[in-house]
Design a protein around this motif. Structure first.
Motif, PDB file in Angstrom:
ATOM      1  N   UNK A  23     -18.467 -35.316  54.013  1.00 42.09           N
ATOM      2  CA  UNK A  23     -19.913 -35.465  53.827  1.00 42.09           C
ATOM      3  C   UNK A  23     -20.263 -36.667  52.955  1.00 42.09           C
ATOM      4  N   UNK A  24     -19.310 -37.138  52.135  1.00 44.13           N
ATOM      5  CA  UNK A  24     -19.599 -38.254  51.232  1.00 44.13           C
ATOM      6  C   UNK A  24     -19.455 -39.615  51.914  1.00 44.13           C
ATOM      7  N   UNK A  25     -18.844 -39.643  53.092  1.00 37.37           N
ATOM      8  CA  UNK A  25     -18.576 -40.925  53.740  1.00 37.37           C
ATOM      9  C   UNK A  25     -19.837 -41.645  54.229  1.00 37.37           C
ATOM     10  N   UNK A  26     -20.821 -40.968  54.842  1.00 38.15           N
ATOM     11  CA  UNK A  26     -22.007 -41.708  55.319  1.00 38.15           C
ATOM     12  C   UNK A  26     -22.733 -42.469  54.218  1.00 38.15           C
ATOM     13  N   UNK A  27     -22.894 -41.859  53.039  1.00 38.87           N
ATOM     14  CA  UNK A  27     -23.593 -42.531  51.940  1.00 38.87           C
ATOM     15  C   UNK A  27     -22.819 -43.770  51.477  1.00 38.87           C
ATOM     16  N   UNK A  28     -21.489 -43.619  51.348  1.00 41.41           N
ATOM     17  CA  UNK A  28     -20.682 -44.762  50.902  1.00 41.41           C
ATOM     18  C   UNK A  28     -20.691 -45.870  51.959  1.00 41.41           C
ATOM     19  N   UNK A  29     -20.646 -45.472  53.226  1.00 40.41           N
ATOM     20  CA  UNK A  29     -20.690 -46.462  54.301  1.00 40.41           C
ATOM     21  C   UNK A  29     -22.003 -47.242  54.266  1.00 40.41           C
ATOM     22  N   UNK A  30     -23.126 -46.543  54.004  1.00 32.90           N
ATOM     23  CA  UNK A  30     -24.432 -47.206  53.921  1.00 32.90           C
ATOM     24  C   UNK A  30     -24.477 -48.165  52.737  1.00 32.90           C
ATOM     25  N   UNK A  31     -23.871 -47.786  51.621  1.00 30.80           N
ATOM     26  CA  UNK A  31     -23.875 -48.662  50.443  1.00 30.80           C
ATOM     27  C   UNK A  31     -22.975 -49.883  50.638  1.00 30.80           C
ATOM     28  N   UNK A  32     -21.901 -49.720  51.406  1.00 28.24           N
ATOM     29  CA  UNK A  32     -21.058 -50.886  51.731  1.00 28.24           C
ATOM     30  C   UNK A  32     -21.855 -51.883  52.566  1.00 28.24           C
ATOM     31  N   UNK A  33     -22.604 -51.354  53.557  1.00 27.09           N
ATOM     32  CA  UNK A  33     -23.433 -52.227  54.395  1.00 27.09           C
ATOM     33  C   UNK A  33     -24.511 -52.922  53.553  1.00 27.09           C
ATOM     34  N   UNK A  34     -25.101 -52.183  52.607  1.00 22.08           N
ATOM     35  CA  UNK A  34     -26.116 -52.775  51.731  1.00 22.08           C
ATOM     36  C   UNK A  34     -25.498 -53.843  50.842  1.00 22.08           C
TER      37      UNK A  34
END
Length: 394
Positions: A142-153
């Motif tokens: 569940x923590x992966x989508x948020x981290x993935x979005x922050x990497x893109x940001x």
């Protein structure tokens, strides 16, 4: 008020579009080699690990859900099979009462001597895997989508930082040239201007140049701060997340293995009870068959004596190897992995031999020699051990 709201939305949209255009232009310049790009090899490796970790975790989650679906299917099939056995079991067969009790226990989920019935075992097995293995895996992923979005940001903010850095650098390099041009133009204007206006025009132009330069410097500072904050956060989180994967996998598979061990251990006890009833039913059938034929004139064939059986099993008749027990046929291929193992191919006939020392026999393994080798050479030099469940008794 509505007009003001629309104007504000339009302004935000214009800013967003401008940012995208600026980023696209910066990326094109970087790809063409006309602008340098901020690179961080260590961070790129962290991102590669993150993507690998997310892919592996998602596959494990998918396969575990498929496994749970298969458990549910097996549960339903087991229940139907038990119902079928109860329906076809005739009243005069041995163990009818025991069979009814066992079936009732399986269907009604009662306890017998602290042993969970089949239905309860299946339900508990499915629920334990869901609660202990799948739920923890879901929380981990569940923590992966948020981290993935922050990497893109972070990647977008890095482009903004590069763009601001290049813009500031270009202004810095062109500042001296602009000052020289301003001085020349101002000199011409001041010559034609009244005495009271001399110096004001030059000061105004210098102030405008300094304003653009200061704005670019401030924009560079803001872009750098936003980028570095995101970068530092991710550099702290990504290595920690990468290290945590081991613990997640260990807990998932240890829990699964423990539930499997408990489930199959308890299920084997119930299966043994069923096997005992079937064995006694077969004995009853043989007894009834012997009674029905006792009045027949045809004499019952005499069972072989112990001496004759011993002679066969010891291979004393000359056609069988010493220590011969029985013959099996290979139903699966088996590649020998050690010098004392026997290689099998589907259809091979193998003569099973007794171990010289019974203590050397491992559970589930037999000792034997290929029948073709024995027929041709009449020796057991090529004997070896092989897994019993790869063969079928003939």
């Amino acid at each position: 008020m509505a007009e003001i709201g629309k104007g504000g939305s339009a302004g935000k949209l214009a800013i967003s579009v401008q940012k995208r255009l600026t980023r696209a232009q910066e990326k094109v310049m970087q790809k063409l080699g006309k602008a340098d790009e901020t690179r961080d090899a260590a961070f790129e490796e962290m991102v590669a690990n993150f993507n690998k970790q997310m892919t592996e975790g998602s596959k494990l989650q998918k396969d575990l859900k498929a496994y749970l679906t298969a458990v549910k299917t097996m549960h339903d099939a087991s229940r139907r099979l038990q119902d079928c056995l109860a329906d076809m079991y005739e009243p005069d067969w041995f163990g009818k009462e025991e069979m009814d009790a066992m079936t009732e226990e399986m269907i009604e989920k009662e306890m017998d001597n602290n042993l969970e019935d089949t239905d309860t075992l299946w339900l508990d097995y499915h629920q334990n895997i869901t609660d202990k293995s799948l739920t923890s895996l879901d929380s981990y992923l569940a923590q992966f989508p948020d981290i993935k979005a922050r990497i893109a940001k972070r990647d977008r903010k890095m482009v903004d930082f590069d763009s601001a850095r290049h813009h500031f650098s270009s202004l810095q390099k062109g500042k001296k040239k602009d000052e020289a041009k301003i001085a020349k133009q101002a000199a011409l204007l001041e010559m034609a201007a009244p005495s009271w206006a001399q110096g004001l025009i030059s000061a105004h132009q210098v102030a405008q140049t300094n304003l653009s330069f200061n704005q670019a410097e401030e924009e560079l500072g803001r872009a750098q701060k936003i980028f570095e904050e995101l970068n530092v956060e991710l550099q702290d989180e990504l290595p920690s997340l990468w290290d945590n994967r081991v613990g997640v996998y260990v807990n998932t598979f240890q829990g699964l293995a423990g539930h499997q061990e408990k489930f199959h251990g308890e299920m084997s006890k119930l299966s043994q009870n069923l096997n005992d009833i079937m064995t006694k039913l077969e004995e009853q059938r043989e007894l009834n068959e012997g009674t029905n034929h006792s009045e027949s004139a045809t004499p019952t064939p005499k069972a072989p004596s112990w001496d004759s059986w011993s002679a066969v099993t010891n291979g004393s008749d000359g056609d069988l190897p010493p220590g011969f027990l029985y013959k099996v046929k290979a139903v699966h291929e088996y590649a020998a992995t050690d010098g004392d193992e026997l290689e099998l191919k589907i259809g091979d006939d193998v003569l099973v031999l007794a171990f010289d020392n019974p203590d050397e026999q491992d559970d589930g393994w037999l000792l034997g020699v290929q029948e073709a080798h024995w027929v041709q050479n009449k020796d057991t030099s090529a004997k070896g051990v092989f897994p019993e469940n790869f063969t079928q008794k003939v």
